[in-house]
Write an enzyme that holds these catalytic residues in place. Structure first.
Site, PDB file in Angstrom:
ATOM      1  CB  SER B 288      44.212  43.638  48.065  1.00  8.60           C
ATOM      2  OG  SER B 288      44.044  42.486  48.545  1.00  8.60           O
ATOM      3  CB  THR B 289      42.376  46.098  43.172  1.00  7.51           C
ATOM      4  OG1 THR B 289      41.408  45.217  43.140  1.00  7.51           O
ATOM      5  CG2 THR B 289      43.203  44.751  42.450  1.00  7.51           C
TER       6      THR B 289
END
Lengths: 113, 576
Positions: B288-289
């Site tokens: 998700s980063t």
């Protein structure tokens, strides 16, 4: 006249010999000092390694918490402020003093004037 | 009046003396004039001795001048077996000093060789004890040895140097041409006893020391990062982890911690796997980063605004015959919430709105798929496939940080670009190189690679990322008194046995910067294969908080929030 010339020649010869002897003597002296310099440099490096190992943050933290029983400051125990070099005008002439603020760092204890 | 016989005797004596002088003169003439050239060469050969000397290797310092690597001469002991009368007696004497069994030393001394090493690179203290122990046939020479006085601290960045003082890894390898001491032939003049005398000509012949390298790393921040990482890895029973702390404005690396660590003073027997700087040599799927950069692209391309509404499909969406899930069932949400609540479906929809070409171009603009050009060896470019190689699911996968390989260094560099207002900097670990007299040889200035994103989009994105910490998945990264912006990431790892995503192997990460309004630190935390909990917001975000909190305090960055403690003025304190 003749004797004077002979004496002068002898003196020059002696001067020359003395100079050569001095060069060799000082040469040995230089070598001795060089050896001493190397030894001192080694000692310096050795001490630097020791100093560096002793001041490593890991060791300082270990000694501080383990041996000296220190603890990291709690939240709120260290207050960092923006240092303004002069007290605001509103403080002046009203008998008010600025609060004294100390920084919990290695810097010299800064005081707000 | 002298008698005739006496006069005759005088003449005889004079003649004899004269004959003697003639002989001497003849010999002198022969030596000094006839054989002069040949003999001069011969004498020179005996008086002069040319030896090759290598100047000592330069030192490595942190940004505050703390020594991290230094050379020191240490004693090595050798033996000349031929000139030993009593090898076993000598061995018994040496054994307690060298901490080697007497039998072992004796075996070496009984070898049919003219020279044997008994023990190399000993402690200086042992050398001093040997000096007071004159033993026939045993000698001590000094050899340069590399020391890393802080032990494992910063080991992956420093690397190490070999037995012959050549840089093999890390800074030691990359900056070897500067660190290496000059090699020079030195001519010594010796007297009849073999002692060195003053050489002809007064110039100093000592070869110069290698240059000193000054890093951008701060040993205290490095220690904080390593300590907190170690604690997190132990607590989560993870395989390892990485923390990088960067100064967003300059790209200077303040700390780069890789766990597990190793001691560069004792690298023998340690596998390359252990000393490889995984912060830049290994890629991982960021999870998700990556949504930060999808969001950045969408804002800059005006595909989305923070208030644009996106439908969350109740946490369940089919893309290319596969299902994409969210960790919670979400309905309508704003674009800002997509990032803050880390919605996979929202991010996939954003990427779809951008389209393949634009998404690819934006990922490349932020430096993914190319080296950051950091001044450390072994960096990889990572993996960003070109759109023509993408499958039907690729767009969706990349939007949630799968099917893409990045290094932690690339990630923190890209986030630093958002922190500093849009400038992608070239990360660096060395700030200066100085010669032994302290003169600056190389000065490294911050280098901008490009400006991928406008300051306006950065401001909007930064507000959204602050929301991740204040009321999103990254709440555990909040540093009291400071505004933090960042993003959590949880990525499943591919199981090497099945080739599919593993259900229990994961990477938890957090990347962010602080203080959000004027960032001083950009930090990435990656925890590899945590066993207790997988979520980046749980395993990595607290590490970010602890590292950032201590580093900010150490750097003297003041809190923007009003101080809650009552401050007493002097007059109040004076009252009883």
């Amino acid at each position: 006249m003749k004797t004077l010339t002979v004496i002068a020649a002898m003196a020059l010869l002696l001067l020359y010999v003395w100079e050569r002897v001095e060069i060799v003597r000082i040469g040995y002296q230089v070598e001795r000092l060089k050896i001493k310099k190397v030894a001192l440099e080694r000692e310096r490096d050795e001490l630097q390694v020791k100093l560096s190992a002793l001041t490593s943050p890991e060791r300082i933290a270990r000694v501080a918490t383990g041996k000296l029983g220190l603890v990291p400051p709690e939240r709120g125990q260290v207050i960092l402020v923006n240092i303004k070099p002069e007290a605001p005008a509103s403080y002046r002439g009203r008998g008010l003093t600025m609060p004294e603020v100390k920084l919990a760092r290695n810097d010299p204890m800064w005081k707000v004037p | 009046m002298v008698a005739a016989p006496r006069r005759g005797r005088c003449i005889v004596v004079a003649l004899v003396l004269l004959a003697g002088f003639v002989v001497v003169l003849f010999r002198l003439f022969n030596l000094q004039i006839l054989q002069a050239a040949e003999l001069t060469v011969k004498a020179d050969r005996q008086h002069r001795k040319a030896i090759s000397v290598q100047g000592p290797r330069g030192s490595i310092f942190d940004r505050n001048g703390k020594v991290l690597a230094i050379n020191m001469d240490v004693p090595s002991v050798f033996g000349v077996p031929a000139s030993l009368d009593d090898p076993s007696g000598v061995a018994r004497h040496l054994s307690p000093v060298l901490h080697v069994r007497a039998g072992e030393i004796e075996r070496k001394l009984k070898q049919e060789r003219s020279f044997v090493w008994i023990a190399r690179k000993l402690d200086p203290e042992q050398g001093r004890r040997l000096e007071h122990m004159p033993l026939e046939g045993i000698g001590v020479v000094m050899e340069g040895q590399r020391f890393y006085p802080k032990g494992p601290l910063l080991s992956h960045v420093l690397g190490f140097a070999g037995m012959d003082s050549q840089g093999l890894e890390g800074i030691e390898r990359r900056y070897d041409p500067y660190l290496r001491g000059e090699k020079q032939m030195v001519v010594l003049q010796r007297d009849a006893l073999g002692r060195t005398v003053f050489p002809k000509g007064l110039h100093d012949q000592t070869p110069s020391t290698g240059h000193n390298v000054i890093l951008t790393i701060d040993e205290v921040i490095q220690y904080i990062a390593e300590k907190e990482l170690e604690e997190a890895v132990t607590a989560t029973r993870a395989k390892g982890g990485i923390v990088i702390v960067m100064e967003p404005r300059t790209g200077a690396i303040l700390a780069m911690a890789v766990n597990p660590r190793f001691d560069p003073n004792a690298v023998q027997g340690i596998s390359a796997d252990r000393w490889r700087n995984r912060a830049l040599t290994d890629t991982y799927e960021p999870g998700s980063t990556m949504k930060i950069f999808v969001a950045a692209a969408a804002l800059e391309e005006k595909v989305m605004e923070p208030s644009t509404l996106v439908y969350g499909e109740n946490g369940h969406m089919v893309v290319a015959k596969t299902v994409i899930h969210d960790h919670e069932r979400m309905g309508w949400m704003t674009f800002a919430q997509v990032v803050q609540r880390s919605s996979n479906i929202g991010s996939v929809k954003t990427a779809t709105a951008l389209g393949e070409e634009r998404l690819y171009r934006w990922l490349r603009a932020f430096g993914f798929g190319e080296r950051t050009e950091i001044d450390l060896p072994g960096e990889v470019a990572g993996l960003v496939k070109e759109p023509r190689d993408w499958g039907r699911r690729s767009l969706a996968s990349i939007a949630i940080g799968q099917e893409i390989g990045v290094t932690p260094l690339q990630l923190v560099t890209a986030v630093a670009a958002i922190a500093n207002g849009g400038w992608l900097m070239k990360p660096h670990t060395v700030s200066e190189i100085r010669d032994e007299k302290g003169r600056v040889v190389v000065h490294v200035s911050p280098q901008v690679r490009r400006q991928p994103i406008s300051p306006e989009s950065v401001r909007t994105l930064s507000k959204i990322l602050e929301g991740v910490v204040t009321h999103g998945t990254g709440s555990k990264a909040a540093v009291p008194g400071y505004r933090v912006a960042g993003k959590t990431g949880t990525a499943q790892k591919i199981d090497p046995r099945t080739g599919a995503y593993s259900s229990n192997l994961s990477v938890g990460s957090f990347v962010g910067y602080v203080p959000a309004e004027d960032p001083r630190l950009a930090v990435v935390v990656v925890i590899d294969e945590p066993q207790t909990e997988a979520w980046g917001g749980v395993v990595a975000a607290p590490v970010f908080r602890r590292v950032a909190e201590q580093a900010l305090q150490y750097l003297g960055v003041s809190s923007q929030e009003p101080v809650k403690l009552a401050m007493t003025s002097r007059s109040e304190m004076a009252r009883p």
